[in-house]
Design a protein around this motif. Sequence first.
Motif, PDB file in Angstrom:
ATOM      1  N   UNK A   1       0.832  -1.210   0.000  1.00 44.41           N
ATOM      2  CA  UNK A   1       0.000   0.000   0.000  1.00 44.41           C
ATOM      3  C   UNK A   1       0.864   1.257   0.000  1.00 44.41           C
ATOM      4  N   UNK A   2       1.811   1.341   0.934  1.00 46.01           N
ATOM      5  CA  UNK A   2       2.615   2.557   1.023  1.00 46.01           C
ATOM      6  C   UNK A   2       3.542   2.707  -0.188  1.00 46.01           C
ATOM      7  N   UNK A   3       3.894   1.605  -0.829  1.00 39.78           N
ATOM      8  CA  UNK A   3       4.700   1.671  -2.052  1.00 39.78           C
ATOM      9  C   UNK A   3       3.846   2.086  -3.250  1.00 39.78           C
ATOM     10  N   UNK A   4       2.725   1.417  -3.467  1.00 38.32           N
ATOM     11  CA  UNK A   4       1.973   1.571  -4.704  1.00 38.32           C
ATOM     12  C   UNK A   4       0.953   2.700  -4.668  1.00 38.32           C
ATOM     13  N   UNK A   5       0.446   3.048  -3.477  1.00 38.86           N
ATOM     14  CA  UNK A   5      -0.576   4.094  -3.374  1.00 38.86           C
ATOM     15  C   UNK A   5       0.041   5.411  -2.901  1.00 38.86           C
ATOM     16  N   UNK A   6       0.738   5.381  -1.779  1.00 40.43           N
ATOM     17  CA  UNK A   6       1.379   6.610  -1.299  1.00 40.43           C
ATOM     18  C   UNK A   6       2.564   6.980  -2.190  1.00 40.43           C
ATOM     19  N   UNK A   7       3.251   5.973  -2.725  1.00 38.12           N
ATOM     20  CA  UNK A   7       4.339   6.228  -3.661  1.00 38.12           C
ATOM     21  C   UNK A   7       5.714   6.209  -3.051  1.00 38.12           C
ATOM     22  N   UNK A   8       5.849   5.637  -1.838  1.00 41.08           N
ATOM     23  CA  UNK A   8       7.161   5.548  -1.211  1.00 41.08           C
ATOM     24  C   UNK A   8       7.954   4.388  -1.794  1.00 41.08           C
ATOM     25  N   UNK A   9       9.260   4.500  -1.742  1.00 38.66           N
ATOM     26  CA  UNK A   9      10.137   3.426  -2.209  1.00 38.66           C
ATOM     27  C   UNK A   9      10.500   2.533  -1.024  1.00 38.66           C
ATOM     28  N   UNK A  10      10.614   1.238  -1.257  1.00 32.60           N
ATOM     29  CA  UNK A  10      11.059   0.309  -0.223  1.00 32.60           C
ATOM     30  C   UNK A  10      12.579   0.403  -0.145  1.00 32.60           C
ATOM     31  N   UNK A  11      13.089   0.879   0.984  1.00 34.69           N
ATOM     32  CA  UNK A  11      14.532   1.083   1.164  1.00 34.69           C
ATOM     33  C   UNK A  11      15.205  -0.111   1.810  1.00 34.69           C
ATOM     34  N   UNK A  12      14.442  -0.836   2.638  1.00 39.22           N
ATOM     35  CA  UNK A  12      14.998  -1.990   3.325  1.00 39.22           C
ATOM     36  C   UNK A  12      13.834  -2.888   3.729  1.00 39.22           C
ATOM     37  N   UNK A  13      14.066  -4.206   3.680  1.00 35.73           N
ATOM     38  CA  UNK A  13      12.966  -5.114   3.972  1.00 35.73           C
ATOM     39  C   UNK A  13      13.510  -6.462   4.422  1.00 35.73           C
ATOM     40  N   UNK A  14      12.934  -7.012   5.503  1.00 37.82           N
ATOM     41  CA  UNK A  14      13.162  -8.393   5.867  1.00 37.82           C
ATOM     42  C   UNK A  14      11.827  -8.971   6.319  1.00 37.82           C
ATOM     43  N   UNK A  15      11.829 -10.112   6.962  1.00 35.42           N
ATOM     44  CA  UNK A  15      10.580 -10.784   7.302  1.00 35.42           C
ATOM     45  C   UNK A  15       9.790 -10.049   8.375  1.00 35.42           C
TER      46      UNK A  15
END
Length: 310
Positions: A42-56
């Motif tokens: 949601x925050x990536x595709x709707x708000x337009x933020x980029x994913x900077x870091x991600x784990x489980x």
Amino acid sequence: MTDTDDRDSGAAASGRDDRLPAETRIGRAALRVADLDETTAFYRDVVGLAVLDRDAERATLGAGGTPLLVLERDADRPARSRTDAGLFHTAFRVRSRAALGEALGRVGERWRLDGASDHLVSEALYLDDPEGNGVEIYRDRPREEWPRAEDGTVRMATDPLDVEGVAAAATDGSGDGGAGSEALVDRAPADTDVGHVHLEVTSLSAFEAVYVDGLGFETGMSGPDVRFVAAGGYHHHLGANTWRGRTTPAAGRGIAWFEVVVPDAAALETIRARLGAVATEGDAEFAVAERDDGIAVTDADGIEIRVRTE
């Protein structure tokens, strides 16, 4: 004499200056969520933020390489109850009407818009994320256009937004962002930030004891059930309301913490001293803990504010 001069002379007369530096801003906000995948999307595709870091267990999103939002998976924590204090919305600020129009396009194509308002100082879109956390996406009008009351306080309203004008700004360059395209713009601009955080609290007086008397924000426009506080003459860095009659501290999922960022170590030390003085005076309910990069203040509603330097 300007309203700023009035405040300066008043502070000098009292022998103290409790205001935060004008450069104070909101940093990251963090949410506890049950479904990390869905909320990140949601925050990536709707708000337009980029994913900077991600784990489980955790995702960090931002704009222009700057972290703005931390999502922490906490599926075992209960959902926020109807009585819990907590988040009203996290407000992501874009710097042009064209960028707001691009956000409107993403919301219209990929989600649902819950509200849209002209606040005189800003134009704003409102929606909820998949877990019911409020989101605002807004752009400020130039400061010189902000209306003010006789006492110098910034005046705001909740008027209908010119949605068609905002949409047109993204597609034909009629805003201040230059010529655009009808193609959906996936990413918010690099200068997007968290302009303010708005909370639902159990007590406005308890809110003021921590955020005004303790941290040093100035009170701006207020009403019987709402307070706006800010630094540096901004319309508000923090809002608090009692509209829904919340009666218990935050305990479920939702807001985990947010940051107040001050310009230097001297400003941080001033906050430490001010919080100590307020605690000594007696009535304010909060806890202070040291962190490697600053301090953490937990208010009477169980909401954690992390204060750090740039």
